[in-house]
Enzyme design. Structure first.
Site, PDB file in Angstrom:
ATOM      1  N   LYS A   1       0.848  -1.198   0.000  1.00  0.00           N
ATOM      2  CA  LYS A   1       0.000   0.000   0.000  1.00  0.00           C
ATOM      3  C   LYS A   1       0.883   1.247   0.000  1.00  0.00           C
ATOM      4  CE  LYS A   1      -1.835   2.731   2.827  1.00  0.00           C
ATOM      5  NZ  LYS A   1      -1.682   3.974   2.049  1.00  0.00           N
TER       6      LYS A   1
ATOM      7  N   GLU B   1       9.989   0.750  10.427  1.00  0.00           N
ATOM      8  CA  GLU B   1      11.006   1.776  10.148  1.00  0.00           C
ATOM      9  C   GLU B   1      10.326   3.117  10.377  1.00  0.00           C
ATOM     10  OE1 GLU B   1      14.058   1.290   9.438  1.00  0.00           O
ATOM     11  OE2 GLU B   1      14.145  -0.772   8.733  1.00  0.00           O
TER      12      GLU B   1
ATOM     13  N   CYS C   1      13.811  10.355   6.871  1.00  0.00           N
ATOM     14  CA  CYS C   1      13.697   9.841   8.248  1.00  0.00           C
ATOM     15  C   CYS C   1      14.997  10.036   9.013  1.00  0.00           C
ATOM     16  CB  CYS C   1      13.291   8.376   8.231  1.00  0.00           C
ATOM     17  SG  CYS C   1      14.359   7.388   7.182  1.00  0.00           S
TER      18      CYS C   1
ATOM     19  N   GLU D   1      10.012  15.158  15.607  1.00  0.00           N
ATOM     20  CA  GLU D   1      10.394  15.074  14.200  1.00  0.00           C
ATOM     21  C   GLU D   1       9.581  16.105  13.399  1.00  0.00           C
ATOM     22  OE1 GLU D   1       9.148  11.690  11.786  1.00  0.00           O
ATOM     23  OE2 GLU D   1      11.195  11.573  11.035  1.00  0.00           O
TER      24      GLU D   1
HETATM   25  P1  NAD Z   1       2.454   8.128   8.006  1.00  0.00           P
HETATM   26  O1  NAD Z   1       2.782   7.260   9.154  1.00  0.00           O
HETATM   27  O2  NAD Z   1       1.424   9.166   8.156  1.00  0.00           O
HETATM   28  O3  NAD Z   1       1.968   7.237   6.764  1.00  0.00           O
HETATM   29  C1  NAD Z   1       2.759   6.177   6.285  1.00  0.00           C
HETATM   30  C2  NAD Z   1       1.851   5.164   5.621  1.00  0.00           C
HETATM   31  O4  NAD Z   1       0.985   4.595   6.601  1.00  0.00           O
HETATM   32  C3  NAD Z   1       0.938   5.728   4.540  1.00  0.00           C
HETATM   33  O5  NAD Z   1       0.873   4.787   3.493  1.00  0.00           O
HETATM   34  C4  NAD Z   1      -0.399   5.858   5.254  1.00  0.00           C
HETATM   35  O6  NAD Z   1      -1.511   5.772   4.386  1.00  0.00           O
HETATM   36  C5  NAD Z   1      -0.353   4.648   6.167  1.00  0.00           C
HETATM   37  N1  NAD Z   1      -1.225   4.744   7.360  1.00  0.00           N
HETATM   38  C6  NAD Z   1      -1.696   5.857   7.983  1.00  0.00           C
HETATM   39  N2  NAD Z   1      -2.448   5.506   9.048  1.00  0.00           N
HETATM   40  C7  NAD Z   1      -2.428   4.147   9.117  1.00  0.00           C
HETATM   41  C8  NAD Z   1      -2.981   3.191  10.015  1.00  0.00           C
HETATM   42  N3  NAD Z   1      -3.699   3.548  11.078  1.00  0.00           N
HETATM   43  N4  NAD Z   1      -2.729   1.869   9.804  1.00  0.00           N
HETATM   44  C9  NAD Z   1      -1.974   1.479   8.751  1.00  0.00           C
HETATM   45  N5  NAD Z   1      -1.436   2.336   7.862  1.00  0.00           N
HETATM   46  C10 NAD Z   1      -1.642   3.664   8.045  1.00  0.00           C
HETATM   47  O7  NAD Z   1       3.850   8.704   7.543  1.00  0.00           O
HETATM   48  P2  NAD Z   1       4.136   9.729   6.355  1.00  0.00           P
HETATM   49  O8  NAD Z   1       3.706  11.072   6.795  1.00  0.00           O
HETATM   50  O9  NAD Z   1       3.620   9.186   5.070  1.00  0.00           O
HETATM   51  O10 NAD Z   1       5.737   9.636   6.266  1.00  0.00           O
HETATM   52  C11 NAD Z   1       6.556  10.357   7.091  1.00  0.00           C
HETATM   53  C12 NAD Z   1       7.093   9.484   8.217  1.00  0.00           C
HETATM   54  O11 NAD Z   1       7.753   8.331   7.702  1.00  0.00           O
HETATM   55  C13 NAD Z   1       8.124  10.208   9.025  1.00  0.00           C
HETATM   56  O12 NAD Z   1       7.873  10.009  10.389  1.00  0.00           O
HETATM   57  C14 NAD Z   1       9.423   9.539   8.625  1.00  0.00           C
HETATM   58  O13 NAD Z   1      10.432   9.614   9.573  1.00  0.00           O
HETATM   59  C15 NAD Z   1       8.994   8.154   8.370  1.00  0.00           C
HETATM   60  N6  NAD Z   1       9.957   7.454   7.512  1.00  0.00           N
HETATM   61  C16 NAD Z   1      10.788   6.521   8.078  1.00  0.00           C
HETATM   62  C17 NAD Z   1      11.731   5.876   7.301  1.00  0.00           C
HETATM   63  C18 NAD Z   1      12.652   4.852   7.904  1.00  0.00           C
HETATM   64  O14 NAD Z   1      13.229   4.090   7.149  1.00  0.00           O
HETATM   65  N7  NAD Z   1      12.812   4.804   9.201  1.00  0.00           N
HETATM   66  C19 NAD Z   1      11.834   6.168   5.949  1.00  0.00           C
HETATM   67  C20 NAD Z   1      10.979   7.113   5.409  1.00  0.00           C
HETATM   68  C21 NAD Z   1      10.043   7.757   6.208  1.00  0.00           C
END
Ligand code: NAD
Length: 502
Positions: free
Chosen positions: A200, A274, A308, A405
């Site tokens: 997804k 992650e 991230c 963050e």
């Molecule tokens: P997010 O957590 O809002 O969304 C990530 C994904 O999760 C999206 O596909 C979203 O639709 C889905 N999602 C949202 N609510 C959900 C739920 N309740 N259950 C299951 N899935 C759900 O994050 P974002 O704003 O898209 O991305 C930014 C974040 O990602 C930052 O915190 C960043 O640090 C992190 N990130 C981490 C890494 C890593 O490797 N550690 C890499 C890239 C980004």
């Protein structure tokens, strides 16, 4: 310098324009389908705010169809496929992606706001390399042999071995900052290990995952091995709750990761997470000043701070503190904001109006709490979601901008007086993803590395990731190492076989 307004889509090549010319569907069981509800999500170009196309908004019923397809595929011919054939399919996928790299880079730049040149030479190269790297693992998954000591039955001997078997049907949920790279980092090791997947993508950036789905079919993967379901958090939650999903691999925010871990307990799914970070950049007084300034700038401004591992806390030893802060401020002020297709642009927009408002909120908090604003601090007026690269000096560890963050181009700098204090400040965070040390004193670096509580420590570099090098976090940054040999371990389970020699 304000951003240029460009109709970027018109500048894209024919393949990308063709892809955008009709509403997209999602991939379930080898077929391109609409959501059962018929609902759709509009996909925007963050550089202009204009609509690019739309994708289906899946709900639990669509997720159910995709999981059923992945289960059928897992229990069908896919599980009998020889490892070398899985390897060949992944290599074929890499070749196809390489052949279409220009079109993919264009879609990625349009969808995510990143610079076209970065998408082409950064994201696409990493994605292609990662497919090839993981292809090699398909034939190299091994268990262990063990000689048990059990002798309570006279003359009866035993031998034991472990088999590493695929976890099964994997739900993979990814964020918007590196859409294609995240998709590949998820599907490639899972497929190498023999799993089937329901991926997804993030609702803001679903396009390159869907384009990759077209190549998956072309490469010859059996139907249902890779399913790509577009939708928002509700679709992700349906995947997490689904009883027939064996594992969830998630990259995204800590908040959603925590929700996933809690919800996955109901079905005892395997989970790897992650999550977010608040990575320190530690500059020691003997560091090469120019390198450290450029390095600190790259650490926070790369991908517009939406990384991230962004180096969002800058800790500088006092004798060079003012020089580093001033130098970084100058770099920030000189960066030219603009749309990703404009070759003169050095930094693109944030992903959405929502994200820009969030970043602005943090900047206001930083000012309220007494941070000294050295550069930036504002959104750019006009179309698109641009935000100026921002440097705060004289921050303290308690400030919100030092603890949370931001996920934008905002760095908080503070001085320290000796390496022990730097370690204390660096570790004073609930995250533990990355950290970098900038110094020419190798023995000091070697003494400091083990004391830094982070999944990755870089020395005289930052944000350097490679498909062969394990990557993952500690503390609220999650657990489970992706990349390297660790990635395949995430998608396999050891089964023990004990044989009596009767
Ligand atoms: P997010 O957590 O809002 O969304 C990530 C994904 O999760 C999206 O596909 C979203 O639709 C889905 N999602 C949202 N609510 C959900 C739920 N309740 N259950 C299951 N899935 C759900 O994050 P974002 O704003 O898209 O991305 C930014 C974040 O990602 C930052 O915190 C960043 O640090 C992190 N990130 C981490 C890494 C890593 O490797 N550690 C890499 C890239 C980004």
């Amino acid at each position: 310098m304000g951003p240029a307004t460009l109709d970027q889509t018109g500048l894209a090549g024919e393949a990308a324009r063709r892809f955008l010319s009709s509403p997209r569907r999602m991939l379930i069981d080898g077929t391109w389908v609409e959501a059962i509800s018929g609902a759709r999500i509009e996909v925007l170009d963050p550089a202009t705010g204009g609509a690019l196309t739309s994708v289906p908004a899946a709900d639990a019923r669509d997720v159910d169809r995709a999981v059923a397809a992945a289960r059928r595929a897992f229990e069908g011919d896919w599980s009998d496929m020889r490892p070398v054939e899985r390897e060949r399919l992944l290599l074929k996928l890499a070749d196809l992606l390489e052949a279409r790299a220009d079109a993919f880079a264009e879609l990625e730049a349009l969808d995510s706001g990143k610079l076209l040149v970065m998408a082409r030479h950064g994201d696409l190269s990493i994605a292609i390399d990662s497919l090839r790297y993981n292809a090699g693992w398909a034939t190299k998954i091994e268990g262990a042999t063990i000689t048990p000591s059990f002798r309570y039955v006279p003359d009866l001997r035993f031998s034991a071995h472990t088999r590493r078997e695929p976890v099964g049907v994997v739900g993979q949920i990814i964020p918007w900052n590196f859409p294609l790279v995240m998709a590949v980092w998820k599907i490639a090791p899972a497929l190498a290990a023999g799993c089937t997947v329901v991926l997804k993508p993030a609702e803001d950036t679903p396009l390159t995952a869907l384009a990759l789905g077209e190549l998956v079919a072309e490469a010859g993967f059996p139907d249902g091995v890779v399913n790509i379901v577009t939708g928002d958090g509700a679709a992700g939650a349906a995947l997490v709750d689904h009883p027939d999903v064996d594992k969830i691999a998630f990259t995204g925010s800590t908040e959603v990761g925590q929700t996933i871990q809690r919800r996955a307990a109901a079905t005892m799914k395997r989970v790897s997470l992650e999550l977010g970070g608040k990575s320190p950049v530690v500059v020691l007084k003997d560091a090469n000043l120019e390198q450290a300034i450029q390095g600190a700038a790259m650490a926070i401004f790369f991908n517009h701070g939406q990384v991230c591992t962004a180096g969002s806390r800058l800790l500088v030893e006092r004798p060079i503190y003012e020089a580093v802060v001033e130098g970084l401020g100058q770099v920030a002020e000189a960066l030219r904001l603009g749309a990703g297709f404009d070759p003169a642009s050095q930094m693109g927009p944030l992903i959405s109006a929502r994200q820009r408002a969030r970043v602005k909120g943090y900047v206001e908090a930083g000012e309220r709490e007494g941070g000294r604003l050295v550069a930036g601090g504002d959104a750019v007026s006009g179309p698109g979601f641009f935000f100026r690269p921002t440097v705060f000096a004289d921050t303290t560890p308690q400030m919100q901008i030092c603890r949370e963050e931001i996920f934008g181009p905002v760095v908080a700098a503070m001085p320290f007086d000796e390496p022990q204090e730097a370690l204390r400040l660096a570790n004073d965070t609930s995250f533990g993803l990355g950290a970098s040390l900038w110094t020419n004193d190798l023995s000091l670096a070697n003494r400091m590395v083990p004391k830094l509580r982070a999944g990755t420590v870089w020395v005289n570099c930052h944000n350097v990731l490679d498909p062969a090098v394990p990557f993952g976090g500690l503390k609220l940054s999650g657990y489970g190492k992706e990349l390297g040999h660790s990635a395949v371990e995430l998608y396999t389970e050891a089964k023990t076989v004990t044989v009596a020699h009767v």
